[in-house]
Write an enzyme that holds these catalytic residues in place. Sequence first.
Site, PDB file in Angstrom:
ATOM      1  CE  LYS A  39       4.547   7.761  -1.095  1.00 38.31           C
ATOM      2  NZ  LYS A  39       3.720   7.991   0.092  1.00 38.31           N
TER       3      LYS A  39
ATOM      4  CB  SER B  69      -6.039   4.405   2.108  1.00 36.40           C
ATOM      5  OG  SER B  69      -5.837   5.510   1.266  1.00 36.40           O
TER       6      SER B  69
ATOM      7  CE  LYS C 287       3.379   6.824   6.634  1.00 39.99           C
ATOM      8  NZ  LYS C 287       2.995   7.791   5.564  1.00 39.99           N
TER       9      LYS C 287
ATOM     10  CB  THR D 262      -3.095  12.692   5.619  1.00 41.69           C
ATOM     11  OG1 THR D 262      -3.366  11.624   4.715  1.00 41.69           O
ATOM     12  CG2 THR D 262      -1.674  12.563   6.139  1.00 41.69           C
TER      13      THR D 262
ATOM     14  CG  ASN E 222      -4.630  15.837   0.649  1.00 40.91           C
ATOM     15  OD1 ASN E 222      -5.540  16.151   1.413  1.00 40.91           O
ATOM     16  ND2 ASN E 222      -4.573  14.662   0.077  1.00 40.91           N
TER      17      ASN E 222
ATOM     18  CE  LYS F 143      -4.071   1.897   0.405  1.00 45.28           C
ATOM     19  NZ  LYS F 143      -3.853   2.666  -0.824  1.00 45.28           N
TER      20      LYS F 143
HETATM   21  P1  NAD Z   1       0.552  18.271  -1.776  1.00 46.63           P
HETATM   22  O1  NAD Z   1       1.178  18.194  -3.109  1.00 46.63           O
HETATM   23  O2  NAD Z   1      -0.927  18.338  -1.670  1.00 46.63           O
HETATM   24  O3  NAD Z   1       1.139  19.544  -0.980  1.00 46.63           O
HETATM   25  C1  NAD Z   1       2.494  19.741  -0.775  1.00 46.63           C
HETATM   26  C2  NAD Z   1       2.694  21.149  -0.244  1.00 46.63           C
HETATM   27  O4  NAD Z   1       4.086  21.344   0.027  1.00 46.63           O
HETATM   28  C3  NAD Z   1       2.296  22.250  -1.228  1.00 46.63           C
HETATM   29  O5  NAD Z   1       1.756  23.346  -0.525  1.00 46.63           O
HETATM   30  C4  NAD Z   1       3.643  22.638  -1.864  1.00 46.63           C
HETATM   31  O6  NAD Z   1       3.642  23.947  -2.383  1.00 46.63           O
HETATM   32  C5  NAD Z   1       4.546  22.506  -0.668  1.00 46.63           C
HETATM   33  N1  NAD Z   1       5.955  22.311  -1.048  1.00 46.63           N
HETATM   34  C6  NAD Z   1       6.446  21.579  -2.073  1.00 46.63           C
HETATM   35  N2  NAD Z   1       7.790  21.676  -2.114  1.00 46.63           N
HETATM   36  C7  NAD Z   1       8.144  22.476  -1.072  1.00 46.63           C
HETATM   37  C8  NAD Z   1       9.383  22.966  -0.587  1.00 46.63           C
HETATM   38  N3  NAD Z   1      10.525  22.654  -1.185  1.00 46.63           N
HETATM   39  N4  NAD Z   1       9.354  23.767   0.512  1.00 46.63           N
HETATM   40  C9  NAD Z   1       8.193  24.080   1.108  1.00 46.63           C
HETATM   41  N5  NAD Z   1       6.989  23.666   0.687  1.00 46.63           N
HETATM   42  C10 NAD Z   1       6.975  22.880  -0.396  1.00 46.63           C
HETATM   43  O7  NAD Z   1       1.139  17.038  -0.936  1.00 46.63           O
HETATM   44  P2  NAD Z   1       0.498  16.318   0.324  1.00 46.63           P
HETATM   45  O8  NAD Z   1      -0.333  15.193  -0.165  1.00 46.63           O
HETATM   46  O9  NAD Z   1      -0.071  17.351   1.228  1.00 46.63           O
HETATM   47  O10 NAD Z   1       1.792  15.662   0.997  1.00 46.63           O
HETATM   48  C11 NAD Z   1       2.653  16.398   1.862  1.00 46.63           C
HETATM   49  C12 NAD Z   1       3.528  15.424   2.645  1.00 46.63           C
HETATM   50  O11 NAD Z   1       2.693  14.520   3.380  1.00 46.63           O
HETATM   51  C13 NAD Z   1       4.445  14.531   1.815  1.00 46.63           C
HETATM   52  O12 NAD Z   1       5.604  14.255   2.544  1.00 46.63           O
HETATM   53  C14 NAD Z   1       3.636  13.246   1.675  1.00 46.63           C
HETATM   54  O13 NAD Z   1       4.449  12.110   1.399  1.00 46.63           O
HETATM   55  C15 NAD Z   1       3.021  13.186   3.045  1.00 46.63           C
HETATM   56  N6  NAD Z   1       1.815  12.359   3.154  1.00 46.63           N
HETATM   57  C16 NAD Z   1       0.741  12.583   2.354  1.00 46.63           C
HETATM   58  C17 NAD Z   1      -0.407  11.808   2.513  1.00 46.63           C
HETATM   59  C18 NAD Z   1      -1.665  12.054   1.735  1.00 46.63           C
HETATM   60  O14 NAD Z   1      -2.684  11.413   2.035  1.00 46.63           O
HETATM   61  N7  NAD Z   1      -1.687  12.977   0.779  1.00 46.63           N
HETATM   62  C19 NAD Z   1      -0.413  10.770   3.447  1.00 46.63           C
HETATM   63  C20 NAD Z   1       0.713  10.586   4.274  1.00 46.63           C
HETATM   64  C21 NAD Z   1       1.809  11.394   4.097  1.00 46.63           C
END
Ligand code: NAD
Length: 420
Positions: free
Chosen positions: A106, A352, A94, A190, A221, A70
């Site tokens: 992933k 999920s 996790k 999340t 997100n 997953k």
């Molecule tokens: P997303 O693409 O929706 O948002 C990412 C955010 O980070 C955006 O606001 C972007 O502008 C910002 N960003 C990108 N590069 C950056 C940088 N260099 N410096 C500062 N800000 C920056 O992504 P997301 O889904 O919110 O995921 C964010 C983190 O959470 C990631 O590490 C992801 O692996 C983790 N995560 C996501 C989920 C999920 O359900 N979406 C679940 C678990 C973990």
Amino acid sequence: MQRKYNPYQNMLQVMEEAACELGFHEDDVVTFTHPERELQVSVPVRMDDGSVRVFQGFRVQHSSLRGPCKGGVRYHPDVEMNEVRALAAWMTLKCAVAGIPYGGAKGGICVNPSELSQGELERLTRGYVDQIAPIIGEHRDVPAPDVGTNAQVMGWIMDEYSRLCGRDVPAVVTGKPIALGGSLGRQEATGRGVMLCTERTASKLGLTPSECRVAVQGAGNVGFAAARLLSERGYRVTAISDVSGGVLCEDGLDFRSLRAFLDRPGALLREYDAPGAVHITNRELLTCGCDILIPAALENQITGEIAKEVRARVIVEGANGPTTNEADEELGKRGILVIPDILANTGGVIVSYFEWVQNLQSVAWSLDDVNEKLYTVLTNAYEAVWELAQERGVTHRMAANMLALRRLVETRRSRGVCVA
Ligand code: NAD
């Protein structure tokens, strides 16, 4: 020359320390230091101008020991094998911490999605699915959203995979639009999980919401949902950022105005304007005066150098791997409590899992049901980690890794090692 940061080595080091703390023999854990399967693909896409571009894609299945693999799919220009490998292993840990019957995987594509049209993104996604289809499936490997992907991308994945199979397979992917079998509550799950972990930590430390200033790196997100939910619960969310930089407002940010701003195509926070708000860099956000810092953007953001300047009392890791090992050590020395990623951001994979269960049973749960079940699963995981940290006198990151490894080794011992 400075050695390039390798998130996979970072993950291995922590896993080895946890194994040592648990007194496990190398044979117990050696399988977890090697991903089960890695696939690298080239995806040709016909661009809108008629030219053909080839994108590199990846899918790493770290472990299927405790259930189907997953993990999310990331669209970002920095995606490369070591990063995907580390993210896949973190998913295994996790899911084990959360106690849900999944392994870890992933995927990703090296692309800047904001430079592609919707049509180009759809063709890229369908091409990627065609290439990874032989190794995914509802009982083999179930993708989900991550940085740069969303419900629409998951919808294309579901549709393309179903087309290849000649039947509807909604359970092949989670984080889908509701119309395709997505779960209520998945989109913000999340962030909701990050909020729940933050609330629980604040309560353990005797902090009341109104006296907590919160800074959030990342307005996507995860970051935006966590920030908004905390603000709704009375926390003073004073700073938030995206890739372009951040905004700080000592009186607390207005999330309705921020949402309206961010919903505009191409919106970047460096252009956000509101009374009392000042612009800051991402470094300034990570080191600003606050009680709770939530890194929710990308890995490797809190480096050893930044850790020396962090002013928060608590860090709740919304992103995967935002803190380097060097930084972790520094934060530990300075007495800053870190609620680790493999606990704090499990809300997404937990919901999920709920989505997958609903799809397999062809049922749809209410939002209250989903949020209640999320609360129960996450609270159990949180308390198990907290207790282990107290009992063994280790950090919460170490405790979470120990809890995961203990569950993985127990399963490995029960199933045996395949030596055929
Ligand atoms: P997303 O693409 O929706 O948002 C990412 C955010 O980070 C955006 O606001 C972007 O502008 C910002 N960003 C990108 N590069 C950056 C940088 N260099 N410096 C500062 N800000 C920056 O992504 P997301 O889904 O919110 O995921 C964010 C983190 O959470 C990631 O590490 C992801 O692996 C983790 N995560 C996501 C989920 C999920 O359900 N979406 C679940 C678990 C973990």
